[in-house]
Scaffold this motif. Structure first.
Motif, mmCIF file in Angstrom:
data_model
loop_
_atom_site.group_PDB
_atom_site.id
_atom_site.type_symbol
_atom_site.label_atom_id
_atom_site.label_comp_id
_atom_site.label_asym_id
_atom_site.label_seq_id
_atom_site.Cartn_x
_atom_site.Cartn_y
_atom_site.Cartn_z
ATOM 1 N N ILE A 108 0.832 -1.205 0.000
ATOM 2 C CA ILE A 108 0.000 0.000 0.000
ATOM 3 C C ILE A 108 0.868 1.257 0.000
ATOM 4 N N PHE A 109 1.868 1.268 0.881
ATOM 5 C CA PHE A 109 2.757 2.438 0.952
ATOM 6 C C PHE A 109 3.552 2.615 -0.342
ATOM 7 N N ALA A 110 4.081 1.498 -0.863
ATOM 8 C CA ALA A 110 4.925 1.586 -2.062
ATOM 9 C C ALA A 110 4.129 2.123 -3.249
ATOM 10 N N THR A 111 2.915 1.600 -3.456
ATOM 11 C CA THR A 111 2.125 2.059 -4.608
ATOM 12 C C THR A 111 1.735 3.527 -4.429
ATOM 13 N N PHE A 112 1.459 3.914 -3.201
ATOM 14 C CA PHE A 112 1.094 5.298 -2.921
ATOM 15 C C PHE A 112 2.263 6.229 -3.260
ATOM 16 N N VAL A 113 3.443 5.845 -2.781
ATOM 17 C CA VAL A 113 4.630 6.678 -3.019
ATOM 18 C C VAL A 113 4.912 6.791 -4.522
ATOM 19 N N ILE A 114 4.805 5.673 -5.243
ATOM 20 C CA ILE A 114 5.085 5.702 -6.685
ATOM 21 C C ILE A 114 4.133 6.660 -7.399
ATOM 22 N N SER A 115 2.844 6.582 -7.049
ATOM 23 C CA SER A 115 1.888 7.451 -7.755
ATOM 24 C C SER A 115 2.140 8.920 -7.430
ATOM 25 N N ILE A 116 2.507 9.202 -6.162
ATOM 26 C CA ILE A 116 2.776 10.609 -5.810
ATOM 27 C C ILE A 116 4.037 11.105 -6.534
ATOM 28 N N LEU A 117 5.040 10.233 -6.603
ATOM 29 C CA LEU A 117 6.276 10.625 -7.311
ATOM 30 C C LEU A 117 5.971 10.934 -8.780
ATOM 31 N N LEU A 118 5.123 10.096 -9.394
ATOM 32 C CA LEU A 118 4.769 10.333 -10.802
ATOM 33 C C LEU A 118 3.956 11.622 -10.938
ATOM 34 N N TRP A 119 3.106 11.875 -9.964
ATOM 35 C CA TRP A 119 2.274 13.088 -9.957
ATOM 36 C C TRP A 119 3.165 14.334 -9.885
ATOM 37 N N VAL A 120 4.210 14.229 -9.063
ATOM 38 C CA VAL A 120 5.132 15.353 -8.905
ATOM 39 C C VAL A 120 6.040 15.481 -10.139
ATOM 40 N N ALA A 121 6.426 14.332 -10.706
ATOM 41 C CA ALA A 121 7.383 14.343 -11.818
ATOM 42 C C ALA A 121 6.731 14.717 -13.156
ATOM 43 N N ALA A 122 5.459 14.328 -13.340
ATOM 44 C CA ALA A 122 4.798 14.516 -14.646
ATOM 45 C C ALA A 122 4.836 15.960 -15.172
ATOM 46 N N PRO A 123 4.591 16.989 -14.324
ATOM 47 C CA PRO A 123 4.625 18.361 -14.867
ATOM 48 C C PRO A 123 6.003 18.772 -15.383
ATOM 49 N N ARG A 124 7.031 18.035 -14.965
ATOM 50 C CA ARG A 124 8.393 18.396 -15.411
ATOM 51 C C ARG A 124 8.742 17.759 -16.744
ATOM 52 N N LEU A 125 7.811 16.967 -17.276
ATOM 53 C CA LEU A 125 8.069 16.291 -18.545
ATOM 54 C C LEU A 125 7.656 17.198 -19.695
ATOM 55 N N VAL A 126 8.643 17.706 -20.412
ATOM 56 C CA VAL A 126 8.369 18.652 -21.503
ATOM 57 C C VAL A 126 9.088 18.175 -22.751
ATOM 58 N N LEU A 127 8.369 18.217 -23.889
ATOM 59 C CA LEU A 127 9.009 17.873 -25.159
ATOM 60 C C LEU A 127 9.098 19.145 -25.993
ATOM 61 N N GLY A 128 10.189 19.331 -26.675
ATOM 62 C CA GLY A 128 10.344 20.527 -27.492
ATOM 63 C C GLY A 128 10.527 20.194 -28.961
ATOM 64 N N TYR A 129 9.760 20.943 -29.823
ATOM 65 C CA TYR A 129 9.986 20.850 -31.279
ATOM 66 C C TYR A 129 10.340 22.248 -31.731
ATOM 67 N N GLY A 130 11.585 22.474 -31.995
ATOM 68 C CA GLY A 130 12.014 23.815 -32.414
ATOM 69 C C GLY A 130 11.586 24.831 -31.376
#
Lengths: 293, 215, 201
Positions: A108-130
């Motif tokens: 329970i703790f591990a899955t919770f932590v993983i989802s929160i980490l992804l929630w925090v990390a997702a906004p930092r995912l940026v792709l650039g085209y030119g």
């Protein structure tokens, strides 16, 4: 009794499928489609809990990973099939290994932590085209798919998922998986191969979660970091208060989503408070879930 | 049939089982008695493969089973019934017993065998009841039924009469006597020798982790 | 979440108000977990719901998604030094607890709460007491940190997740009492350095 359950499942899904057809209203169809996707997502969570005794508190990651990978792959000009396979592999390995190595509490703790980490990390995912940047807080766009297609696909997937979910309990495999859920050591002492049972539970959960993730992202033609939110992660947990059979999970997923949406429309600020209240009261109703934690 | 040679086991630097040797023949019933904490349960768990010994050997037939996993030991024909029953609480009594049968037979055959086992132990009337709703005496019988479902040649019964009133203890004892008549080899543990008298062929006392043969 | 709570109170009254507020809130959480939850999983879910409720309360209170900041004339270095002092004070207080006669009982509860209860240890009292101590320290940490961090309702998630990860790893190393706390220190230091080297997440 069990035949009645199968008939109930068919009737439940058929009824929910028919309502948008009868009303022929775009918003109703859209809402029922979304609720069907939430039901698939909830049943995917149920595969883990009911058949391996590992309730996830971060199941949103199983929904978000395929959605994000599909969106990134599409934006990079690759197809959407490869990310489905990759996410299948990633989520399956994650659940399988975690359920093998960790007890119920730790899972329970591990899955919770993983989802929160992804929630925090997702906004930092940026792709650039030119000069153009996509991703970040806004997320990624996906091609538009007609609502009717998503509606049909969602209900078809829900029907198949719900039938497999309940039917499995009647099979020899399902009974052995139920034994693992109730008491791993006792099942082991009878000769049940625990790792094999967890393999199937993780696989079924992953398959349905990936399907739900794809349907969810194409329903909105868009995926944002909110797909990893706590709100989504706790949704199946709250639904499970009503029981773990397919008809109950389906009906309650629809009911909870409608209630949350209605609350969101009436008092947009308060709908998360509603979830919070349900979580605080959860142990009163969901005692069985953690009775042997 | 079963030979345990110089088995020792320490837990948290404390020797629980100390250089134990025993032999069990086909159809033989051995009664091991001794006070709480003398190492009876640990010894049975070591034989069943639930706990791995520090040293020594366990041979079943011609096979060394010392370091086999519990699932493999069960497959070879040795099954352990827990002292404190561990039922599958959310499942019916029938399903509880069927789990073991399903590992050996098709579903149809497994159902038949499950029914036979429940009948043998006199709990067929409880078949549809949820395991979490059983009394302590019924749970003890269910625990034995689950062990029987694996079709063992050797049954390891860990204190099957403990925590029961006299009536229930006698019911369980009568069923165990029937199992003996059916030809099951068994190692049964108990606090006192008295209850084992009518069942066991050989006796041993466990004290401070050591096993002493008694006549 | 107490970390987040503290950040919303005016700096002038922060220390007193935040301690009073967080002690009250932790008391409510304690009552909820005692009355409704029984096992770790249940209590975790209650605490999660409570955390979300608090976060939403702040969101509704301020009705903004923007970051807030706290400014002060006192140099940042002073606040950093204060953080270190707080850390040292916390370790000393913990060590004193574990070395006192009560420490043995706390270790007993850590080892097996049910057994401790059976042996007459008032586990509820100790749980409440420890919750109170940790609440006060986390609140003070929040107060001191408010000048050097952006403040927003969901800011508690980061420390919460780090806490679970660090404690999860540390508990795998075994032990009770100060040994666990030392494990927590070592794991925090290693992860902190690793993230600093890796550029953070």
């Amino acid at each position: 009794m069990k035949a009645i359950q199968a008939v109930t499942t068919i009737l439940a899904v058929a009824t929910l499928f028919t309502i948008p057809l009868l009303l022929d209203n775009y918003f109703v169809t859209w809402l029922f489609t979304l609720a069907a996707i939430y039901s698939i997502f909830t049943i995917s969570w149920g595969f883990l809990e009911r058949y391996s005794g590992r309730p996830s508190l971060g199941h949103a990651s199983a929904l978000g990973i395929p959605a994000y990978l599909a969106a990134i792959s599409y934006n990079l000009g690759f197809g959407i099939l490869t990310p489905a396979l990759v996410s299948l592999l990633v989520i399956f390995l994650l659940y399988y290994l975690l359920s093998l190595k960790l007890g119920k509490k730790e899972f329970i703790f591990a899955t919770f932590v993983i989802s929160i980490l992804l929630w925090v990390a997702a906004p930092r995912l940026v792709l650039g085209y030119g000069d153009t940047m996509v991703g970040g807080e806004e997320g990624f766009f996906l091609p538009h798919v007609p609502l009717k297609t998503i509606y049909l696909l969602s209900f078809l997937t829900l029907f198949i998922t719900a039938m497999i979910y309940d039917f499995l309990a009647r099979t020899g495999l399902g009974i052995k998986m139920g034994a693992v859920r109730d008491d791993e050591l006792a099942a082991k002492a009878l000769g049940v191969k625990i790792s094999r049972m967890k393999f199937f539970a993780s696989l079924l959960s992953t398959l349905t979660a990936v399907a739900a993730g794809y349907l969810y992202s194409f329903q909105f033609s868009h995926v944002s970091p909110e797909i990893f939110s706590v709100e989504l992660s706790v949704f199946p947990l709250i639904v499970s208060i009503g029981g773990l059979s397919a008809p109950r999970m389906t009906f309650l997923s629809f009911a909870l989503l409608f209630a949350a949406r209605a609350l969101n429309a009436l008092a947009p600020q308060f709908h998360l408070v509603f979830y919070a209240a349900l979580l605080i009261l959860f142990p009163i109703f969901g005692r069985r879930l953690y009775a042997q934690g | 049939m079963l030979r345990v040679k110089s088995i020792s086991k320490s837990i948290n630097h404390r020797i629980i089982v100390r250089d134990v040797n025993l032999e069990l023949d086909e159809g033989e019933v051995m009664g091991i008695f001794g006070p709480n904490g003398s190492g009876k349960s640990t010894l049975l768990k070591v034989i069943a493969g639930i706990i791995k010994p520090d040293c020594g050997r366990i041979v079943f037939g011609d096979t060394d089973i010392t370091f086999l996993d519990v699932e493999e030991v069960v497959e070879k024909g040795i099954c352990y019934a827990f002292q404190i029953p561990r039922p599958f609480r959310e499942m019916s009594v029938f399903e509880n017993v069927m789990v073991g049968c399903l590992l050996r037979y098709s579903k149809k055959e497994a159902k038949k065998r499950t029914e036979d086992i429940l009948r043998k132990l006199g709990i067929v009337h409880l078949a549809e009841r949820k395991a979490s709703q059983l009394s302590q005496g019924e749970l003890k019988l269910l625990e034995i039924a689950k062990a029987l479902s694996t079709e063992p040649a050797v049954l390891l019964l860990d204190e099957p009469f403990a925590a029961l009133d006299m009536k229930n203890a006698l019911t369980v004892r009568d069923k165990v006597i029937e199992l003996k008549k059916d030809g099951y080899a068994m190692i049964i543990t108990a606090h006192r020798m008295r209850i084992l008298r009518e069942i066991a062929d050989t006796f041993a006392e466990m004290r401070g982790g050591m096993l002493h043969a008694k006549s | 979440m107490y970390f987040a709570l503290e950040e919303y109170l005016p700096l002038t009254y922060a220390l007193i108000l935040s301690v009073v507020a967080s002690v009250s809130l932790s008391s409510i959480l304690f009552i909820l977990t005692q009355k409704i939850g029984r096992e770790t999983v249940g209590r975790t879910i209650i605490a999660l719901g409570y955390g979300i409720a608090l976060e939403e309360a702040f969101r509704l209170w301020y009705r903004t998604s923007y970051f807030l900041t706290v400014t002060t004339d006192i140099p940042l270095l002073f606040w950093e030094q204060l953080r270190i002092a707080l850390f040292v004070a916390f370790i000393i207080i913990l060590a004193l607890f574990y070395l006192s006669p009560k420490g043995l009982k706390i270790k007993f509860i850590e080892e097996d709460a049910e057994l401790a209860e059976l042996y007459g240890v008032n586990t509820s009292l100790y749980s409440f007491f420890l919750l109170l101590i940790s609440t006060i320290f986390v609140t003070l940490l929040g107060a001191i940190s408010s000048v050097s961090s952006a403040i927003f309702p969901s800011m508690g998630w980061g420390p919460l997740v780090s806490g679970i990860v660090v404690y999860g790893i540390a508990s795998q190393l075994g032990g009770v009492g100060m040994r666990v706390q030392l494990n927590v220190l070592v794991v925090s230091a290693i992860l902190g350095i690793a993230f600093a080297v890796g550029g953070g997440i």
